[in-house]
Design an enzyme around this catalytic site. Sequence first.
Site, PDB file in Angstrom:
ATOM      1  N   TYR A 129      59.978  58.167  41.227  1.00 40.71           N
ATOM      2  CA  TYR A 129      58.793  57.496  41.772  1.00 40.71           C
ATOM      3  C   TYR A 129      57.883  58.546  42.429  1.00 40.71           C
ATOM      4  O   TYR A 129      56.672  58.571  42.187  1.00 40.71           O
ATOM      5  CB  TYR A 129      59.239  56.437  42.785  1.00 40.71           C
ATOM      6  CG  TYR A 129      58.101  55.737  43.487  1.00 40.71           C
ATOM      7  CD1 TYR A 129      57.304  54.808  42.814  1.00 40.71           C
ATOM      8  CD2 TYR A 129      57.808  55.995  44.826  1.00 40.71           C
ATOM      9  CE1 TYR A 129      56.253  54.173  43.453  1.00 40.71           C
ATOM     10  CE2 TYR A 129      56.761  55.361  45.469  1.00 40.71           C
ATOM     11  CZ  TYR A 129      55.992  54.448  44.781  1.00 40.71           C
ATOM     12  OH  TYR A 129      54.952  53.823  45.420  1.00 40.71           O
ATOM     13  N   SER A 185      51.010  57.787  46.694  1.00 40.59           N
ATOM     14  CA  SER A 185      51.898  57.353  47.774  1.00 40.59           C
ATOM     15  C   SER A 185      52.218  58.537  48.672  1.00 40.59           C
ATOM     16  O   SER A 185      52.216  59.689  48.217  1.00 40.59           O
ATOM     17  CB  SER A 185      53.205  56.824  47.191  1.00 40.59           C
ATOM     18  OG  SER A 185      54.180  56.695  48.217  1.00 40.59           O
TER      19      SER A 185
HETATM   20  P1  NAP Z   1      53.861  45.153  44.181  1.00 41.34           P
HETATM   21  O1  NAP Z   1      53.655  44.207  45.307  1.00 41.34           O
HETATM   22  O2  NAP Z   1      55.236  45.383  43.647  1.00 41.34           O
HETATM   23  O3  NAP Z   1      52.888  44.726  42.958  1.00 41.34           O
HETATM   24  C1  NAP Z   1      52.905  45.489  41.780  1.00 41.34           C
HETATM   25  C2  NAP Z   1      51.762  45.058  40.912  1.00 41.34           C
HETATM   26  O4  NAP Z   1      51.763  45.890  39.740  1.00 41.34           O
HETATM   27  C3  NAP Z   1      51.880  43.624  40.425  1.00 41.34           C
HETATM   28  O5  NAP Z   1      50.587  43.068  40.351  1.00 41.34           O
HETATM   29  C4  NAP Z   1      52.476  43.784  39.029  1.00 41.34           C
HETATM   30  O6  NAP Z   1      52.141  42.730  38.107  1.00 41.34           O
HETATM   31  C5  NAP Z   1      51.779  45.046  38.579  1.00 41.34           C
HETATM   32  N1  NAP Z   1      52.465  45.717  37.485  1.00 41.34           N
HETATM   33  C6  NAP Z   1      53.720  46.241  37.464  1.00 41.34           C
HETATM   34  N2  NAP Z   1      53.976  46.788  36.255  1.00 41.34           N
HETATM   35  C7  NAP Z   1      52.857  46.599  35.506  1.00 41.34           C
HETATM   36  C8  NAP Z   1      52.496  46.932  34.176  1.00 41.34           C
HETATM   37  N3  NAP Z   1      53.358  47.596  33.372  1.00 41.34           N
HETATM   38  N4  NAP Z   1      51.269  46.596  33.730  1.00 41.34           N
HETATM   39  C9  NAP Z   1      50.398  45.937  34.530  1.00 41.34           C
HETATM   40  N5  NAP Z   1      50.679  45.587  35.795  1.00 41.34           N
HETATM   41  C10 NAP Z   1      51.894  45.913  36.277  1.00 41.34           C
HETATM   42  O7  NAP Z   1      53.285  46.616  44.540  1.00 41.34           O
HETATM   43  P2  NAP Z   1      52.484  47.124  45.839  1.00 41.34           P
HETATM   44  O8  NAP Z   1      53.464  47.390  46.907  1.00 41.34           O
HETATM   45  O9  NAP Z   1      51.315  46.236  46.097  1.00 41.34           O
HETATM   46  O10 NAP Z   1      51.984  48.555  45.330  1.00 41.34           O
HETATM   47  C11 NAP Z   1      50.728  48.724  44.675  1.00 41.34           C
HETATM   48  C12 NAP Z   1      50.517  50.206  44.423  1.00 41.34           C
HETATM   49  O11 NAP Z   1      50.535  50.918  45.663  1.00 41.34           O
HETATM   50  C13 NAP Z   1      51.610  50.834  43.555  1.00 41.34           C
HETATM   51  O12 NAP Z   1      51.039  51.796  42.712  1.00 41.34           O
HETATM   52  C14 NAP Z   1      52.518  51.491  44.565  1.00 41.34           C
HETATM   53  O13 NAP Z   1      53.225  52.554  44.012  1.00 41.34           O
HETATM   54  C15 NAP Z   1      51.514  51.940  45.606  1.00 41.34           C
HETATM   55  N6  NAP Z   1      52.120  52.121  46.937  1.00 41.34           N
HETATM   56  C16 NAP Z   1      52.677  51.076  47.611  1.00 41.34           C
HETATM   57  C17 NAP Z   1      53.232  51.301  48.863  1.00 41.34           C
HETATM   58  C18 NAP Z   1      53.832  50.215  49.682  1.00 41.34           C
HETATM   59  O14 NAP Z   1      54.311  50.511  50.806  1.00 41.34           O
HETATM   60  N7  NAP Z   1      53.853  48.969  49.237  1.00 41.34           N
HETATM   61  C19 NAP Z   1      53.239  52.576  49.405  1.00 41.34           C
HETATM   62  C20 NAP Z   1      52.662  53.621  48.677  1.00 41.34           C
HETATM   63  C21 NAP Z   1      52.107  53.379  47.452  1.00 41.34           C
HETATM   64  P3  NAP Z   1      53.074  41.381  37.998  1.00 41.34           P
HETATM   65  O15 NAP Z   1      52.687  40.560  39.197  1.00 41.34           O
HETATM   66  O16 NAP Z   1      52.697  40.762  36.717  1.00 41.34           O
HETATM   67  O17 NAP Z   1      54.497  41.848  38.044  1.00 41.34           O
END
Ligand code: NAP
Length: 248
Positions: free
Chosen positions: A156, A143
Site C-alpha cells: 500500500y 497517503s
Molecule cells: P474507502 O472508504 O475504503 O472507499 C474506497 C472507495 O474506492 C470506494 O468508493 C470504492 O468503491 C472505491 N474503489 C475501490 N476499488 C475501486 C476500483 N477498482 N475502481 C473504482 N473504485 C474503486 O476509502 P477511503 O478511506 O475513503 O480512502 C480514499 C482514498 O484516500 C484512498 O486512495 C486511500 O488510499 C486514501 N487515504 C485514506 C486514508 C484514510 O485514513 N482513510 C489515509 C490516507 C489515504 P465501492 O464503494 O464500489 O467499493
Amino acid sequence: MAGLEGQVALVTGGSRGIGRAVVLALGGLGAKVIINYRENRIEAEVTLERLRASGGDGEVYPFDVAVESQVEAAVKKIVDRHNKIDILINNAGVTSDSLLVRLKHEDLDRVLGVNLIGTAYCTKAACKGMIRQRYGRIINLTSVVGQTGNAGQSIYAASKSGIIGFTKSMARELAARGITVNAVAPGYIQTEMTAGLASRLQEEFLRAIPLARFGTCEEVAEAVSFLAGPGAAYVTGQVISVNGGLYM
Ligand code: NAP
C-alpha cells in the site's frame, strides 16, 4: 473560495469515505460531479442523493479503475454527455495490510493495480480532453504512509509513494498545457478503510499525532477543493498533507 460553476469533475471512488466528502464539497462549489464506484451502487446512490439534496448535480458511473478498457469507455461516455472533464480526482483506493511475507501475488496486483495503475489509467484517459481545452486540474490521493513507510503496509505504501512520483512527473508533463497536477496526503482519517486497521495500529497512530485526534473526510475534501479551485492556479507538483502533524 470562488466557485466551480460550469465545471465537470470526475471523482473515482466517490461512493464512500473521503471520495463522498470530495463529491459533496466540489458539488457545493457548483461543479457537476461524476461519482465513480466499483461495486457499491447503494452507497454511490446515497452520495448522489446527498449531492442533490445540497443543491448540487451529478451522476453515478460504475467502472473499475484498474481495467483500462473500462476507464476509457467511461471517460468517452462522460465527455460525449458533458463535453469535457475539467477536474479529475484520483481517489479510488484499496489496502491489503499484512507483512510482506504473508502477501499473495493477487494482493500485490490488486493494490498496485487499483491505487497506482488505476490512477495512471484515469489520468491518461482524462488528460487528453484537458490538453485539447488547455485547462485541467488533477488531484491524486496519496497517503502519509507513502511519505514515511509503515510496517505491515509495504505494498500500500509503495503504491502511494508511486503516486507522489507520478504526480510530480505529470505536473511537469502537463504544465505547458494549463493543467496542474497535485497530490493530497491524508494521515489517519476515519473511514471504512481505516476502521479495518488493527486497534494496536490505531492506538499507535493516535499517540503519534500532534493534534491528538483522527481527521475527518471533510478536512481532506477542503484541501482537494482548494487545489481544484482558481486560488490554486500557481500550485502544481505539490503534496499537501492533511495529517494533524503526524508527518512534517
Ligand atoms: P474507502 O472508504 O475504503 O472507499 C474506497 C472507495 O474506492 C470506494 O468508493 C470504492 O468503491 C472505491 N474503489 C475501490 N476499488 C475501486 C476500483 N477498482 N475502481 C473504482 N473504485 C474503486 O476509502 P477511503 O478511506 O475513503 O480512502 C480514499 C482514498 O484516500 C484512498 O486512495 C486511500 O488510499 C486514501 N487515504 C485514506 C486514508 C484514510 O485514513 N482513510 C489515509 C490516507 C489515504 P465501492 O464503494 O464500489 O467499493
